[in-house]
Design a protein around this motif. Structure first.
Motif, PDB file in Angstrom:
ATOM      1  N   GLU A  21      -9.785  15.048  -4.743  1.00 13.79           N
ATOM      2  CA  GLU A  21      -8.662  14.118  -4.502  1.00 13.79           C
ATOM      3  C   GLU A  21      -8.242  14.129  -3.030  1.00 13.79           C
ATOM      4  O   GLU A  21      -7.870  13.101  -2.481  1.00 13.79           O
ATOM      5  CB  GLU A  21      -7.470  14.458  -5.412  1.00 13.79           C
ATOM      6  N   HIS A  44     -10.408  11.814  -1.111  1.00  7.59           N
ATOM      7  CA  HIS A  44      -9.914  10.429  -1.157  1.00  7.59           C
ATOM      8  C   HIS A  44      -8.796  10.220  -0.122  1.00  7.59           C
ATOM      9  O   HIS A  44      -8.753   9.205   0.578  1.00  7.59           O
ATOM     10  CB  HIS A  44      -9.350  10.096  -2.546  1.00  7.59           C
ATOM     11  N   THR A  87     -11.465  19.842  -8.127  1.00  5.04           N
ATOM     12  CA  THR A  87     -10.678  18.598  -8.327  1.00  5.04           C
ATOM     13  C   THR A  87      -9.748  18.390  -7.131  1.00  5.04           C
ATOM     14  O   THR A  87      -9.592  17.273  -6.635  1.00  5.04           O
ATOM     15  CB  THR A  87      -9.864  18.679  -9.643  1.00  5.04           C
ATOM     16  N   PHE A 125      -5.440  12.179  -9.555  1.00  9.74           N
ATOM     17  CA  PHE A 125      -5.752  10.956  -8.806  1.00  9.74           C
ATOM     18  C   PHE A 125      -5.174  11.044  -7.407  1.00  9.74           C
ATOM     19  O   PHE A 125      -4.342  11.901  -7.108  1.00  9.74           O
ATOM     20  CB  PHE A 125      -5.224   9.694  -9.522  1.00  9.74           C
ATOM     21  N   CYS A 126      -5.644  10.138  -6.544  1.00 15.28           N
ATOM     22  CA  CYS A 126      -5.078   9.987  -5.211  1.00 15.28           C
ATOM     23  C   CYS A 126      -4.635   8.539  -5.114  1.00 15.28           C
ATOM     24  O   CYS A 126      -5.388   7.635  -5.459  1.00 15.28           O
ATOM     25  CB  CYS A 126      -6.124  10.295  -4.155  1.00 15.28           C
ATOM     26  N   SER A 162     -14.758  11.851  -1.387  1.00 14.07           N
ATOM     27  CA  SER A 162     -14.319  12.810  -2.409  1.00 14.07           C
ATOM     28  C   SER A 162     -15.478  13.734  -2.795  1.00 14.07           C
ATOM     29  O   SER A 162     -15.314  14.952  -2.883  1.00 14.07           O
ATOM     30  CB  SER A 162     -13.787  12.071  -3.641  1.00 14.07           C
ATOM     31  N   VAL A 186      -1.110  12.634  -3.902  1.00 16.68           N
ATOM     32  CA  VAL A 186      -2.144  13.250  -4.740  1.00 16.68           C
ATOM     33  C   VAL A 186      -1.498  13.917  -5.944  1.00 16.68           C
ATOM     34  O   VAL A 186      -0.520  14.661  -5.797  1.00 16.68           O
ATOM     35  CB  VAL A 186      -2.957  14.286  -3.919  1.00 16.68           C
TER      36      VAL A 186
END
Length: 590
Positions: free
Chosen positions: A386, A389, A382, A357-358, A415, A369
């Motif tokens: 992230e 974002h 991935t 996630f970010c 993203s 991140v």
């Protein structure tokens, strides 16, 4: 050039030590600010000067920033080590604090939505600069808001009503134990564990994994079906009968700040373009040396004959930065900043949360991140996702905290765009065989994030109408099976056991009509990418402007300023033209 190493993030910018007097002081300051803010309640007057009104908004911003910093620290610390008692205790305390602070300042929100007349609201919005769309959007809800006592009754009953139903569904389904034979032994597994076998290279294993999951949901269809029907009826009773929304999906659209017409166009175009993915599934069957894919084989890996390539972390970071830099040095600079400030947690260790996630806490702080990097191709994408974002947040860092975040349908733009830039860069550096695998995986992802999500939403539109008129669980399952048959045409064999799959999809229960946001964000990024391919570097300023707007403009208005009409079907078709070009490129490689 520095070497990037797998490591933990550094959270000292948020606080050096949560046990320190300094951290307690931060909490105390926040509580005092909220207490002071409560005194404004007596001075609220629709006729107040714009200057005074903007002063109140600045106070809301200050409270939000302080709370986000404290709550964000607790949340990030917990993500880095979910097994730590200290981190668990801190996140519980901070969630409680967050709820108390929100309740203390809630009165202003309600006042603005329901007690300010249109004439004064117009005057105050006109002078509020970048916050005008934010304030306008809040006013939209005024039409559907009830009196304060009624709102309190709904909130109170939701805890034991709709929220309790969702919790019950989660509690029951996460307690399911799946038994499956693996290598001659029967293993007990969770849903997460058995789902891995859906991507097995062995067709029989894929089928058994699916059948095991679907059988469990078929056995429980009575209870899960009853829960779902009650959630849908609650959505209808509250949204349409009591609040007066036009349709069940309209309730979600207004929450997302998009027009019904925009979402109608999006879903119509997705429906029309199902043959694009059907062609791909026929190609994938050839790659897997099968006559035709069965629904069990949808996510089968195509790289069965090749050893998957492994990527070093240092090389992966550099290639993602290079992909962004080729598009815009400014965006590369934003991504680099996340590493320079040690805001990335990339190492794998026990207790760290799964996935990626970010997290953007405030416009003044570089985003954080989290990734779990194992060196697979998917991990490199991935990372790009992230960081996309993080780039989006930093492009909008001059905005107020109240409008820095883009609305949900726009949230996946940067993203996905970042992944497309990486793919473009990587595909020039790999062999034809590797390119074929990467391309097939990419189209798999496009199917999962665009077409599947759009058809989920089309199913929800039908089933909300169906349940509203009164129906039984078997009829809902028939509607879902019909939905699958339209989606796949003759390209995939659909067996009847998939009729119950709808009850395995938590989004339908948790957040009705959420799924189209994935289709929206991904198709938007593809359409922007198509424009970039046509216009080259002259498109870059336009793209950065779109990111820099954050949530300060309604999506339709923001994109119209850059020549995109997202209400029109033609716009969404541009995104599908890109998907079609990728399916053709895969065909040429086979």
């Amino acid at each position: 050039m520095s070497e990037y190493k797998l490591e933990r993030w550094d959270l000292s910018e948020l606080t050096k030590d949560p046990k320190s007097p300094e951290f307690q002081k931060q909490i105390k300051e926040l509580e005092e600010m909220a207490k002071r803010f409560e005194k404004i309640k007596l001075k609220l007057d629709p006729k107040m000067s714009s200057k005074k009104f903007i002063g109140i908004l600045h106070e809301v911003e200050d409270i939000s920033e302080k709370m986000s910093k404290i709550g964000g620290y607790a949340s990030l610390q917990y993500s880095a080590d979910t097994q730590s008692d200290e981190a668990t205790s801190l996140i519980t305390r901070m969630s409680k604090l967050g709820s108390e602070i929100s309740n203390k300042i809630l009165f202003f929100d309600l006042w603005w939505k329901t007690q300010v007349d249109d004439k004064n609201a117009k005057r105050l919005i006109k002078d509020s600069g970048e916050l005008s769309e934010y304030l306008n959007h809040k006013r939209l809800f005024a039409k559907y808001a009830l009196s304060e006592p009624e709102e309190k009754i709904i909130n109170t009953l939701d805890v034991t009503g709709i929220s309790a139903l969702v919790k019950l569904y989660d509690k029951m389904t996460s307690a399911y134990v799946y038994k499956m034979k693996v290598g001659g032994k029967t293993k007990k597994m969770t849903r997460e564990e058995i789902t891995n076998y859906i991507r097995s290279t062995n067709a029989k294993v894929r089928e058994t994994a699916y059948k095991t999951i679907l059988t469990k949901y078929t056995e429980n269809k009575g209870v899960n079906g009853e829960i779902y029907q009650n959630i849908v009826l609650n959505w209808k009773d509250e949204g349409i009968e009591i609040r007066g929304y036009k349709s069940p999906i309209s309730m979600r659209n207004i929450g997302n700040d998009v027009d019904d017409k925009t979402i109608e166009s999006l879903l119509t175009v997705c429906r029309k373009n199902s043959p694009v993915f059907q062609k791909f599934f026929l190609q994938k069957a050839k790659m897997l040396k099968m006559k035709k894919l069965r629904r069990y084989d949808l996510y089968a890996p195509v790289a069965t004959h090749m050893k998957e390539k492994n990527y070093q972390y240092d090389k992966s970071v550099k290639i993602v930065l290079e992909s962004l830099g080729r598009f815009s040095p400014k965006l590369e600079g934003f991504a680099r900043k996340v590493f320079d400030e040690k805001h990335v947690d990339s190492s794998i260790r026990p207790g760290k949360r799964d996935g990626a996630f970010c997290s953007t806490l405030t416009p003044k702080i570089t985003p954080y991140v989290l990734v779990n990097f194992t060196g697979k191709t998917r991990d490199v994408f991935t990372l790009a996702h992230e960081l996309g974002h993080a780039v989006h947040s930093q492009a909008a860092q001059d905005r107020s905290i109240l409008v820095q975040d883009a609305p949900l349908p726009l949230a996946e733009t940067a993203s996905t765009f970042s992944e497309l830039l990486l793919y473009d860069n990587l595909s020039n550096k790999v062999t034809n065989d590797e390119k074929k695998i990467m391309l097939a995986e990419k189209i798999d992802d496009l199917y999962a994030t665009i077409m599947r999500q759009a058809f989920f939403t089309i199913f929800e539109v039908s089933t909300h109408e169906q349940i509203g008129k009164g129906t039984i669980v078997n009829e809902i399952s028939k509607t879902y099976l019909q939905n699958l048959k339209e989606q796949f045409g003759n390209s995939v064999v659909i067996s009847d056991d998939f009729a119950i799959e709808w009850s395995c999809i938590p989004h339908f229960y948790h957040t009705p009509f959420y799924c189209y946001a994935y289709s929206f964000g991904n198709l938007l990024a593809l359409a922007l990418f198509q424009r970039y391919k046509k216009e080259g570097s002259s498109f870059v300023p336009s793209y950065i402007d779109i990111l820099a707007a954050g949530g300060s403009k309604k999506p339709e208005k923001l994109l119209a300023e850059h020549g995109f009409d997202i209400r029109s079907e033609k716009f969404w078709q541009d995104g599908f033209d890109y998907v079609q070009s990728q399916v053709k490129a895969l065909s040429a490689l086979n």
